[in-house]
Design an enzyme around this catalytic site. Sequence first.
Site, mmCIF file in Angstrom:
data_model
loop_
_atom_site.group_PDB
_atom_site.id
_atom_site.type_symbol
_atom_site.label_atom_id
_atom_site.label_comp_id
_atom_site.label_asym_id
_atom_site.label_seq_id
_atom_site.Cartn_x
_atom_site.Cartn_y
_atom_site.Cartn_z
ATOM 1 N N GLY A 113 0.785 -1.224 0.000
ATOM 2 C CA GLY A 113 0.000 0.000 0.000
ATOM 3 C C GLY A 113 0.817 1.274 0.000
ATOM 4 C CG HIS A 114 4.312 3.751 1.601
ATOM 5 N ND1 HIS A 114 5.591 4.083 1.250
ATOM 6 C CD2 HIS A 114 3.814 4.834 2.238
ATOM 7 C CE1 HIS A 114 5.876 5.301 1.674
ATOM 8 N NE2 HIS A 114 4.810 5.769 2.285
ATOM 9 C CG PHE A 115 3.294 5.788 -2.481
ATOM 10 C CD1 PHE A 115 2.322 6.444 -1.748
ATOM 11 C CD2 PHE A 115 4.620 6.117 -2.260
ATOM 12 C CE1 PHE A 115 2.667 7.438 -0.849
ATOM 13 C CE2 PHE A 115 4.972 7.094 -1.362
ATOM 14 C CZ PHE A 115 4.012 7.761 -0.654
ATOM 15 C CB VAL A 120 8.585 4.377 -1.948
ATOM 16 C CG1 VAL A 120 9.678 5.139 -1.227
ATOM 17 C CG2 VAL A 120 8.587 4.722 -3.427
#
Length: 149
Positions: free
Chosen positions: A45-47, A52
């Site tokens: 979920g990042h990103f 990252v």
Amino acid sequence: MDTEHILKLLPYKPPFLFVDGLSRISEAGATGYYTFKETEYFYKGHFRNQPVTPGVILTECMAQIGVVCLGIYLLKDQITENFKPEIALTSSLVDFYLPVFPGETVTVVSEKVVFRFHKLKCNVKLFNQKEELVCRGTISGMLKPKGND
């Protein structure tokens, strides 16, 4: 105290262990490394579609290697089978310069500023595989041996 013993005393386990090994440790500081695997839980979920490593995870990696591993080493004469280290992060001030992507290995270099009254304060730097400075700052924590009841 050797590095393998220090790693066994860390109070973390996957998926929140961000230390693969230590390459140097002394009264003055520590150097260690970690490889961020492509399967790490936070990349989902990042990103989205462009993973990252979150800054808070980089800070945690620096704290685990630069403060906790060093603190365990500094407490080596007080830590026994019945007295394990108790650890609490008390403050961090970190500046970020470059991203860390899945699959990258980072190196953390820590220099002890002060260790008294069970509070350890360190200047820490995190470098990528190209030896570029990714982030740096000051991290403090409370470390003391705690008896097992």
